[in-house]
Design a protein around this motif. Structure first.
Motif, PDB file in Angstrom:
ATOM      1  N   GLN A  45      39.840  57.477  -2.367  1.00 27.59           N
ATOM      2  CA  GLN A  45      39.327  57.397  -3.781  1.00 27.59           C
ATOM      3  C   GLN A  45      38.468  58.728  -3.803  1.00 27.59           C
ATOM      4  O   GLN A  45      37.849  59.346  -3.198  1.00 27.59           O
ATOM      5  CB  GLN A  45      38.254  56.496  -4.098  1.00 27.59           C
ATOM      6  CG  GLN A  45      38.096  56.476  -5.269  1.00 27.59           C
ATOM      7  CD  GLN A  45      37.117  55.117  -5.811  1.00 27.59           C
ATOM      8  OE1 GLN A  45      37.842  54.010  -5.695  1.00 27.59           O
ATOM      9  NE2 GLN A  45      35.995  55.137  -6.224  1.00 27.59           N
ATOM     10  N   MET A  46      38.967  59.614  -4.994  1.00 30.31           N
ATOM     11  CA  MET A  46      38.384  61.016  -5.313  1.00 30.31           C
ATOM     12  C   MET A  46      37.696  60.998  -6.481  1.00 30.31           C
ATOM     13  O   MET A  46      37.822  60.064  -7.390  1.00 30.31           O
ATOM     14  CB  MET A  46      39.721  61.903  -5.148  1.00 30.31           C
ATOM     15  CG  MET A  46      40.371  62.129  -4.011  1.00 30.31           C
ATOM     16  SD  MET A  46      41.580  63.353  -3.999  1.00 30.31           S
ATOM     17  CE  MET A  46      40.582  64.649  -4.109  1.00 30.31           C
ATOM     18  N   GLY A  76      34.610  58.170 -11.376  1.00 20.91           N
ATOM     19  CA  GLY A  76      33.389  58.620 -11.289  1.00 20.91           C
ATOM     20  C   GLY A  76      33.034  59.760 -12.650  1.00 20.91           C
ATOM     21  O   GLY A  76      33.947  59.939 -13.341  1.00 20.91           O
ATOM     22  N   LYS A  77      32.037  60.408 -12.817  1.00 20.86           N
ATOM     23  CA  LYS A  77      32.150  61.432 -13.765  1.00 20.86           C
ATOM     24  C   LYS A  77      32.455  62.707 -13.276  1.00 20.86           C
ATOM     25  O   LYS A  77      32.007  63.464 -12.160  1.00 20.86           O
ATOM     26  CB  LYS A  77      30.521  61.637 -14.307  1.00 20.86           C
ATOM     27  CG  LYS A  77      30.406  62.687 -15.631  1.00 20.86           C
ATOM     28  CD  LYS A  77      30.990  61.882 -16.892  1.00 20.86           C
ATOM     29  CE  LYS A  77      30.455  62.735 -18.082  1.00 20.86           C
ATOM     30  NZ  LYS A  77      29.037  62.565 -18.512  1.00 20.86           N
ATOM     31  N   HIS A  78      33.512  63.293 -13.867  1.00 16.05           N
ATOM     32  CA  HIS A  78      34.417  64.561 -13.317  1.00 16.05           C
ATOM     33  C   HIS A  78      33.647  65.710 -14.160  1.00 16.05           C
ATOM     34  O   HIS A  78      33.200  65.881 -15.123  1.00 16.05           O
ATOM     35  CB  HIS A  78      35.738  64.532 -13.945  1.00 16.05           C
ATOM     36  CG  HIS A  78      36.460  63.434 -13.043  1.00 16.05           C
ATOM     37  ND1 HIS A  78      36.967  63.439 -11.783  1.00 16.05           N
ATOM     38  CD2 HIS A  78      36.429  61.678 -13.305  1.00 16.05           C
ATOM     39  CE1 HIS A  78      37.521  62.280 -11.346  1.00 16.05           C
ATOM     40  NE2 HIS A  78      37.160  61.369 -12.236  1.00 16.05           N
ATOM     41  N   GLY A 128      34.033  66.433 -17.723  1.00 14.77           N
ATOM     42  CA  GLY A 128      33.469  65.696 -18.741  1.00 14.77           C
ATOM     43  C   GLY A 128      34.113  64.238 -18.736  1.00 14.77           C
ATOM     44  O   GLY A 128      33.356  63.169 -19.215  1.00 14.77           O
ATOM     45  N   ARG A 129      35.093  63.954 -18.474  1.00 15.25           N
ATOM     46  CA  ARG A 129      35.735  62.559 -18.488  1.00 15.25           C
ATOM     47  C   ARG A 129      35.148  61.841 -17.531  1.00 15.25           C
ATOM     48  O   ARG A 129      34.436  62.306 -16.455  1.00 15.25           O
ATOM     49  CB  ARG A 129      37.357  62.631 -18.361  1.00 15.25           C
ATOM     50  CG  ARG A 129      37.697  62.615 -16.873  1.00 15.25           C
ATOM     51  CD  ARG A 129      39.267  62.683 -16.778  1.00 15.25           C
ATOM     52  NE  ARG A 129      39.818  64.217 -16.938  1.00 15.25           N
ATOM     53  CZ  ARG A 129      40.989  64.360 -17.311  1.00 15.25           C
ATOM     54  NH1 ARG A 129      41.653  63.445 -17.306  1.00 15.25           N
ATOM     55  NH2 ARG A 129      41.401  65.467 -17.408  1.00 15.25           N
ATOM     56  N   GLU A 130      35.226  60.375 -17.672  1.00 13.53           N
ATOM     57  CA  GLU A 130      34.559  59.611 -16.590  1.00 13.53           C
ATOM     58  C   GLU A 130      35.943  58.521 -16.205  1.00 13.53           C
ATOM     59  O   GLU A 130      36.662  57.880 -17.214  1.00 13.53           O
ATOM     60  CB  GLU A 130      33.549  58.846 -17.127  1.00 13.53           C
ATOM     61  CG  GLU A 130      32.851  57.859 -16.185  1.00 13.53           C
ATOM     62  CD  GLU A 130      31.561  57.403 -16.612  1.00 13.53           C
ATOM     63  OE1 GLU A 130      30.927  56.731 -15.972  1.00 13.53           O
ATOM     64  OE2 GLU A 130      31.206  57.424 -17.840  1.00 13.53           O
ATOM     65  N   THR A 131      36.055  58.496 -15.024  1.00  8.35           N
ATOM     66  CA  THR A 131      37.069  57.575 -14.468  1.00  8.35           C
ATOM     67  C   THR A 131      36.679  56.353 -13.815  1.00  8.35           C
ATOM     68  O   THR A 131      35.444  56.380 -13.341  1.00  8.35           O
ATOM     69  CB  THR A 131      38.315  58.156 -13.542  1.00  8.35           C
ATOM     70  OG1 THR A 131      37.754  58.856 -12.541  1.00  8.35           O
ATOM     71  CG2 THR A 131      38.994  59.201 -14.195  1.00  8.35           C
ATOM     72  N   TYR A 132      37.423  55.132 -13.735  1.00  9.23           N
ATOM     73  CA  TYR A 132      36.835  53.832 -13.163  1.00  9.23           C
ATOM     74  C   TYR A 132      36.844  53.835 -11.833  1.00  9.23           C
ATOM     75  O   TYR A 132      36.013  52.980 -11.342  1.00  9.23           O
ATOM     76  CB  TYR A 132      38.076  52.782 -13.931  1.00  9.23           C
ATOM     77  CG  TYR A 132      37.514  51.584 -13.453  1.00  9.23           C
ATOM     78  CD1 TYR A 132      36.252  50.892 -14.106  1.00  9.23           C
ATOM     79  CD2 TYR A 132      38.145  50.432 -12.853  1.00  9.23           C
ATOM     80  CE1 TYR A 132      35.777  49.556 -13.844  1.00  9.23           C
ATOM     81  CE2 TYR A 132      37.765  49.315 -12.433  1.00  9.23           C
ATOM     82  CZ  TYR A 132      36.839  48.715 -13.059  1.00  9.23           C
ATOM     83  OH  TYR A 132      36.132  47.433 -13.004  1.00  9.23           O
ATOM     84  N   GLY A 133      37.416  54.396 -10.787  1.00 11.06           N
ATOM     85  CA  GLY A 133      37.380  54.014  -9.461  1.00 11.06           C
ATOM     86  C   GLY A 133      38.007  52.806  -9.026  1.00 11.06           C
ATOM     87  O   GLY A 133      39.101  52.138  -9.538  1.00 11.06           O
ATOM     88  N   GLU A 189      32.610  53.020  -6.994  1.00 14.64           N
ATOM     89  CA  GLU A 189      32.635  54.093  -7.929  1.00 14.64           C
ATOM     90  C   GLU A 189      32.625  55.404  -7.167  1.00 14.64           C
ATOM     91  O   GLU A 189      32.959  56.374  -8.043  1.00 14.64           O
ATOM     92  CB  GLU A 189      31.520  53.851  -8.928  1.00 14.64           C
ATOM     93  CG  GLU A 189      31.551  52.636  -9.725  1.00 14.64           C
ATOM     94  CD  GLU A 189      30.354  52.480 -10.714  1.00 14.64           C
ATOM     95  OE1 GLU A 189      29.563  53.541 -10.678  1.00 14.64           O
ATOM     96  OE2 GLU A 189      30.122  51.527 -11.243  1.00 14.64           O
ATOM     97  N   GLU A 190      32.463  55.417  -6.069  1.00 13.99           N
ATOM     98  CA  GLU A 190      32.042  56.733  -5.040  1.00 13.99           C
ATOM     99  C   GLU A 190      33.557  57.053  -4.329  1.00 13.99           C
ATOM    100  O   GLU A 190      34.019  56.265  -4.047  1.00 13.99           O
ATOM    101  CB  GLU A 190      31.126  56.621  -4.331  1.00 13.99           C
ATOM    102  CG  GLU A 190      29.657  56.502  -4.855  1.00 13.99           C
ATOM    103  CD  GLU A 190      29.324  57.549  -5.834  1.00 13.99           C
ATOM    104  OE1 GLU A 190      29.389  58.787  -5.782  1.00 13.99           O
ATOM    105  OE2 GLU A 190      28.797  57.448  -7.273  1.00 13.99           O
TER     106      GLU A 190
END
Length: 291
Positions: A14-15, A217-219, A222-227, A244-245
């Motif tokens: 996960q990245m 996470g918060k990229h 500016g986008r935010e992905t779910y993990g 999330e990490e």
């Protein structure tokens, strides 16, 4: 957990990819090595492993064609160094005509690319909170479903938004895939609503394992992905889940469970082709039946 016959250990990396390709590759490589040290035989990274950036100009300034891409070469060397089957969930690679491909690469332990898959379904959506995406403006969609033979069984390749198209997954399963790959960069909004249920549904309806490495996470853009990277068995049971990490999850895959599940509920075998009848006037049909 030892490799034997039809069993192997799968890992998801996960990245939280950013705008700098070299840093993203270094982050991925560190976690792939970690997965290999923990006994993984197959390691999957998420969609857009090499770069996650919304600006079209920044994207094209950073990526290269596959044949001269230093990150692709780095991943080939990483597979050789770790001895794993490395599935780079996707990388952005430059095509002709100011277009890019969202491309998955499956690399064997000798460092050879044995399969490529270009994402078929483009994420062109307008979400309720005003979030809007037009992937087709930058990426050229793929036109072929792809599966590849691993030492333990067949792997069907998909990427992110493909998850919402069950016919692709059924076609891969009917072609012999017992593991379906779904590397992704799901948005926070859609992931919270649909990620788990869609992945479990794809596993259940095809009797397949599903392996889904995610961005989370918060990229930087500016986008935010779910993990919540997931590994799911053919009955829909979650075998491993990330948070999330960034990090690594692992699970043992026993591919004999796929045919066992498909025998228990033979939905692939029982499926039938059908047409859709033309519209008719329902009240008339009811009166005719009653007369």
């Amino acid at each position: 957990m030892a490799e034997s016959g039809r069993s192997f250990v799968a890992a998801c990396v996960q990245m939280r990819s950013g705008k700098t390709v070299a840093k993203n590759v270094d982050d991925a490589a560190r976690m792939v090595r970690e997965a290999a040290e923990q006994g993984a035989h197959y390691v999957q990274t998420p969609e857009m492993t090499n770069i996650l950036v919304r600006s079209r100009a920044e994207l094209f300034a950073a990526i290269m064609p596959e044949e001269v891409s230093p990150e692709v070469a780095a991943f080939q060397e990483l597979a050789r160094a770790t001895g794993v089957w490395l599935h780079v969930g996707s990388v952005a690679v430059k095509l002709e005509g100011e277009r890019a491909a969202n491309r998955a690469l499956v690399i064997d332990p000798d460092g050879d690319i044995i399969s490529r898959y270009d994402k078929i379904h483009m994420f062109d959506v307008d979400l309720p909170d005003g979030e809007s995406w037009r992937e087709s403006e930058t990426y050229r969609p793929g036109e072929q479903a792809v599966s590849t033979l691993l030492p333990w069984g067949r792997l069907g390749l998909t990427i992110c938004y493909d998850l919402r198209f069950p016919l692709l997954h059924r076609a891969l399963a009917e072609h012999g895939s017992e593991v379906l790959a779904s590397p992704a960069a799901f948005t926070q909004q859609t992931g919270a609503a649909h990620w788990h249920v869609l992945l479990r549904a794809r596993a259940i309806e095809t009797g397949s394992f599903v392996v889904a490495a995610a961005q989370g996470g918060k990229h930087e853009d500016g986008r935010e992905t779910y993990g919540h990277s997931l590994i799911i068995d053919p009955w829909g049971k979650v075998l491993a889940e990330g948070g999330e990490e960034p990090g690594v999850i692992l699970a043992e895959i026993d591919l004999d469970k796929s045919p066992q599940t498909r025998k228990r509920i033979p939905s692939l075998e029982n499926g039938r082709r059908f047409g859709v009848a033309p519209e008719s006037s329902e009240p008339t049909a009811i009166r005719d039946a009653a007369s």
